[in-house]
Each structure stands twice: as structure tokens, then as C-alpha cells.
Design a protein around this motif. Structure first.
Motif, PDB file in Angstrom:
ATOM      1  N   LYS A  28       0.834  -1.207   0.000  1.00 56.51           N
ATOM      2  CA  LYS A  28       0.000   0.000   0.000  1.00 56.51           C
ATOM      3  C   LYS A  28       0.870   1.258   0.000  1.00 56.51           C
ATOM      4  CE  LYS A  28      -3.757   0.663   2.088  1.00 56.51           C
ATOM      5  NZ  LYS A  28      -5.090   0.813   2.603  1.00 56.51           N
ATOM      6  N   HIS A  29       1.952   1.226   0.767  1.00 58.22           N
ATOM      7  CA  HIS A  29       2.858   2.375   0.790  1.00 58.22           C
ATOM      8  C   HIS A  29       3.479   2.602  -0.592  1.00 58.22           C
ATOM      9  CE1 HIS A  29       5.912   5.207   2.017  1.00 58.22           C
ATOM     10  NE2 HIS A  29       6.797   4.446   1.399  1.00 58.22           N
ATOM     11  N   LEU A  30       3.969   1.538  -1.209  1.00 60.29           N
ATOM     12  CA  LEU A  30       4.571   1.669  -2.537  1.00 60.29           C
ATOM     13  C   LEU A  30       3.544   2.167  -3.557  1.00 60.29           C
ATOM     14  CD1 LEU A  30       6.859  -1.493  -2.728  1.00 60.29           C
ATOM     15  CD2 LEU A  30       7.549   0.882  -2.352  1.00 60.29           C
ATOM     16  N   LEU A  31       2.315   1.667  -3.468  1.00 57.17           N
ATOM     17  CA  LEU A  31       1.261   2.127  -4.382  1.00 57.17           C
ATOM     18  C   LEU A  31       0.958   3.609  -4.181  1.00 57.17           C
ATOM     19  CD1 LEU A  31      -1.195  -0.915  -4.207  1.00 57.17           C
ATOM     20  CD2 LEU A  31       0.111  -0.178  -6.213  1.00 57.17           C
ATOM     21  N   SER A  32       0.978   4.064  -2.948  1.00 61.20           N
ATOM     22  CA  SER A  32       0.667   5.475  -2.682  1.00 61.20           C
ATOM     23  C   SER A  32       1.753   6.405  -3.225  1.00 61.20           C
ATOM     24  CB  SER A  32       0.473   5.707  -1.177  1.00 61.20           C
ATOM     25  OG  SER A  32       1.709   5.640  -0.495  1.00 61.20           O
ATOM     26  N   ALA A  33       2.966   5.898  -3.357  1.00 58.07           N
ATOM     27  CA  ALA A  33       4.088   6.713  -3.841  1.00 58.07           C
ATOM     28  C   ALA A  33       4.385   6.488  -5.329  1.00 58.07           C
ATOM     29  CB  ALA A  33       5.335   6.393  -3.019  1.00 58.07           C
ATOM     30  N   ALA A  34       3.621   5.627  -5.975  1.00 54.42           N
ATOM     31  CA  ALA A  34       3.904   5.242  -7.364  1.00 54.42           C
ATOM     32  C   ALA A  34       3.658   6.382  -8.347  1.00 54.42           C
ATOM     33  CB  ALA A  34       3.038   4.050  -7.755  1.00 54.42           C
ATOM     34  N   ILE A  35       4.441   6.384  -9.419  1.00 51.62           N
ATOM     35  CA  ILE A  35       4.233   7.310 -10.532  1.00 51.62           C
ATOM     36  C   ILE A  35       3.032   6.795 -11.313  1.00 51.62           C
ATOM     37  CG2 ILE A  35       5.195   8.213 -12.690  1.00 51.62           C
ATOM     38  CD1 ILE A  35       7.988   7.756 -11.424  1.00 51.62           C
ATOM     39  N   ARG A  36       2.043   7.679 -11.501  1.00 48.73           N
ATOM     40  CA  ARG A  36       0.800   7.279 -12.182  1.00 48.73           C
ATOM     41  C   ARG A  36       0.491   8.227 -13.332  1.00 48.73           C
ATOM     42  NH1 ARG A  36      -2.668   3.828  -8.919  1.00 48.73           N
ATOM     43  NH2 ARG A  36      -1.688   3.462  -6.903  1.00 48.73           N
ATOM     44  N   ASN A  37      -0.219   7.685 -14.312  1.00 51.53           N
ATOM     45  CA  ASN A  37      -0.690   8.534 -15.407  1.00 51.53           C
ATOM     46  C   ASN A  37      -2.101   9.020 -15.094  1.00 51.53           C
ATOM     47  OD1 ASN A  37      -2.431   6.396 -16.046  1.00 51.53           O
ATOM     48  ND2 ASN A  37      -1.264   5.748 -17.839  1.00 51.53           N
ATOM     49  N   ALA A  38      -2.720   9.721 -16.033  1.00 51.60           N
ATOM     50  CA  ALA A  38      -4.052  10.296 -15.820  1.00 51.60           C
ATOM     51  C   ALA A  38      -5.119   9.230 -15.577  1.00 51.60           C
ATOM     52  CB  ALA A  38      -4.441  11.163 -17.021  1.00 51.60           C
ATOM     53  N   ARG A  39      -4.884   8.012 -16.048  1.00 51.64           N
ATOM     54  CA  ARG A  39      -5.842   6.911 -15.837  1.00 51.64           C
ATOM     55  C   ARG A  39      -5.573   6.153 -14.540  1.00 51.64           C
ATOM     56  NH1 ARG A  39      -4.569   6.153 -21.453  1.00 51.64           N
ATOM     57  NH2 ARG A  39      -3.172   4.498 -20.816  1.00 51.64           N
ATOM     58  N   GLY A  40      -4.568   6.591 -13.791  1.00 49.47           N
ATOM     59  CA  GLY A  40      -4.250   5.945 -12.525  1.00 49.47           C
ATOM     60  C   GLY A  40      -3.353   4.726 -12.659  1.00 49.47           C
ATOM     61  N   GLU A  41      -2.861   4.478 -13.864  1.00 53.66           N
ATOM     62  CA  GLU A  41      -1.989   3.331 -14.086  1.00 53.66           C
ATOM     63  C   GLU A  41      -0.590   3.644 -13.542  1.00 53.66           C
ATOM     64  OE1 GLU A  41      -3.723   1.509 -18.225  1.00 53.66           O
ATOM     65  OE2 GLU A  41      -2.643   3.423 -18.302  1.00 53.66           O
ATOM     66  N   ILE A  42       0.130   2.588 -13.215  1.00 48.16           N
ATOM     67  CA  ILE A  42       1.451   2.708 -12.601  1.00 48.16           C
ATOM     68  C   ILE A  42       2.517   2.401 -13.640  1.00 48.16           C
ATOM     69  CG2 ILE A  42       2.962   1.719 -10.827  1.00 48.16           C
ATOM     70  CD1 ILE A  42       0.283   1.160  -9.279  1.00 48.16           C
ATOM     71  N   PHE A  43       3.573   3.195 -13.620  1.00 45.88           N
ATOM     72  CA  PHE A  43       4.654   3.035 -14.580  1.00 45.88           C
ATOM     73  C   PHE A  43       5.609   1.939 -14.129  1.00 45.88           C
ATOM     74  CE2 PHE A  43       8.784   4.217 -16.475  1.00 45.88           C
ATOM     75  CZ  PHE A  43       8.406   4.205 -17.813  1.00 45.88           C
ATOM     76  N   CYS A  44       5.886   0.991 -15.033  1.00 46.63           N
ATOM     77  CA  CYS A  44       6.890  -0.046 -14.785  1.00 46.63           C
ATOM     78  C   CYS A  44       8.175   0.392 -15.483  1.00 46.63           C
ATOM     79  CB  CYS A  44       6.444  -1.403 -15.320  1.00 46.63           C
ATOM     80  SG  CYS A  44       7.758  -2.649 -15.251  1.00 46.63           S
ATOM     81  N   PRO A  45       9.215   0.685 -14.711  1.00 42.88           N
ATOM     82  CA  PRO A  45      10.449   1.175 -15.317  1.00 42.88           C
ATOM     83  C   PRO A  45      11.191   0.117 -16.145  1.00 42.88           C
ATOM     84  CG  PRO A  45      10.761   0.797 -12.986  1.00 42.88           C
ATOM     85  CD  PRO A  45       9.302   0.603 -13.257  1.00 42.88           C
ATOM     86  N   LEU A  46      10.938  -1.152 -15.903  1.00 41.50           N
ATOM     87  CA  LEU A  46      11.629  -2.194 -16.671  1.00 41.50           C
ATOM     88  C   LEU A  46      10.992  -2.399 -18.041  1.00 41.50           C
ATOM     89  CD1 LEU A  46      12.453  -4.896 -13.976  1.00 41.50           C
ATOM     90  CD2 LEU A  46      13.643  -2.772 -14.539  1.00 41.50           C
ATOM     91  N   LYS A  47       9.681  -2.330 -18.088  1.00 43.57           N
ATOM     92  CA  LYS A  47       8.970  -2.500 -19.355  1.00 43.57           C
ATOM     93  C   LYS A  47       8.696  -1.166 -20.044  1.00 43.57           C
ATOM     94  CE  LYS A  47       8.718  -6.855 -19.671  1.00 43.57           C
ATOM     95  NZ  LYS A  47       9.519  -7.455 -20.735  1.00 43.57           N
ATOM     96  N   GLU A  48       8.871  -0.078 -19.287  1.00 49.05           N
ATOM     97  CA  GLU A  48       8.598   1.275 -19.773  1.00 49.05           C
ATOM     98  C   GLU A  48       7.185   1.387 -20.335  1.00 49.05           C
ATOM     99  OE1 GLU A  48      11.934   2.233 -22.331  1.00 49.05           O
ATOM    100  OE2 GLU A  48      13.151   2.772 -20.584  1.00 49.05           O
ATOM    101  N   ARG A  49       6.257   0.848 -19.555  1.00 46.23           N
ATOM    102  CA  ARG A  49       4.829   0.878 -19.897  1.00 46.23           C
ATOM    103  C   ARG A  49       4.030   1.132 -18.630  1.00 46.23           C
ATOM    104  NH1 ARG A  49       2.653  -4.191 -22.278  1.00 46.23           N
ATOM    105  NH2 ARG A  49       0.837  -2.878 -22.312  1.00 46.23           N
ATOM    106  N   TRP A  50       2.757   1.452 -18.821  1.00 53.25           N
ATOM    107  CA  TRP A  50       1.835   1.715 -17.723  1.00 53.25           C
ATOM    108  C   TRP A  50       0.957   0.489 -17.494  1.00 53.25           C
ATOM    109  CZ3 TRP A  50       2.653   6.201 -15.204  1.00 53.25           C
ATOM    110  CH2 TRP A  50       3.369   7.188 -15.882  1.00 53.25           C
TER     111      TRP A  50
END
Length: 143
Positions: A28-50
Motif C-alpha cells: 500500500k505504501h509503494l502504491l501510494s508513492a507510485a508514478i501514475r498517469n491520468a488513468r491511474g496506471e502505474i509506470f513499470c520502469p523495466l517494461k517502460e509501460r503503464w
């Protein structure tokens, strides 16, 4: 009996139950600090996708059975299931897997060689007081 994640009475809980609660609040802590786009998706730095929340996992650079780093913010990141599960099965050069190779390279850019080398140091002490580690994690991230 269903586990009450908000309990404050830990004395009768098994280690496995404390672990589940600690992992729940840490995620929950990691999710609260995650980089998100306008749709609320989380960025995966390894795949470089949301990805949606259900498509990301807490990935441990140094395996989570090493309790001294299991809840370390340098060691744990939200990574797509595709990388954390499937790429982790694909062998790659001298690395355990393609996932481990990509994770290490990205992490070196994010936190630096010195911190990554410290995480990789196998001479670090193992934590044997699991109950204390889980209670500390719950206390720190339940906020």
C-alpha cells in the motif's frame, strides 16, 4: 477465519499472518508513492509501460527471504507481473534471468552502484527475529 489487517493485537498471530499484514501495508505504501498517469496506471520502469494496480507486484531486487532487505525501499519496487514473473523465468547471460538483468541495470541508474553493490553483498547478516521485523514494518507503513 479471515485475517484482520487493521488489528492492533498481534500477540496471538502466527509469523505467517504477521508477514501477510506487513506485506499488505508495505505494498500500500509503494502504491501510494507510485508514478501514475491520468488513468491511474502505474509506470513499470523495466517494461517502460503503464499498468493497472493488479498488474504490478512488489519486486525484490535481493530476494525477499533476506529479511534485512525485504522491506527496504531501495530493494523493493513496483514492477509489472510480466517482468517479475515471466521474464524472471527467462535465463540471461550470467544473471539469474532477464528480469534480474534488467532490474539491476535500472536500479544502478536509480540508486547508484554503491547502494546496489551493498544490496548484493552476501556477507550481510541474516535477520532471525522475523516477528520484530514484521511488527516494525506494520508500524512504519500502516499509517
Amino acid at each position: 477465519m479471515k485475517l484482520d489487517y487493521n488489528t492492533k493485537d498481534f500477540k496471538d498471530l502466527k509469523i505467517s499472518e504477521l508477514k501477510r499484514i506487513a506485506e499488505y501495508f508495505f505494498r500500500k505504501h509503494l502504491l501510494s508513492a507510485a508514478i501514475r498517469n491520468a488513468r491511474g496506471e502505474i509506470f513499470c520502469p523495466l517494461k517502460e509501460r503503464w499498468y493497472g494496480e493488479s498488474e504490478v507486484q512488489v519486486a525484490h531486487f535481493r530476494d525477499r527471504n533476506h529479511l534485512d532487505t525485504a522491506f527496504d525501499l531501495d530493494n523493493c519496487n513496483l514492477i509489472s507481473k510480466i517482468s517479475n514473473v515471466w521474464d524472471a523465468k527467462e535465463p540471461y547471460k550470467e544473471y539469474k534471468s532477464l528480469h534480474h538483468y534488467e532490474y539491476e541495470n535500472w536500479l544502478r541508474k536509480k540508486i547508484g552502484d554503491k547502494k546496489v553493490d551493498k544490496l548484493l553483498d552476501n556477507t550481510r547478516n541474516y535477520t532471525i527475529f522475523a516477528r520484530d521485523v514484521y511488527l516494525k514494518t506494520i508500524d512504519e507503513y500502516r499509517k
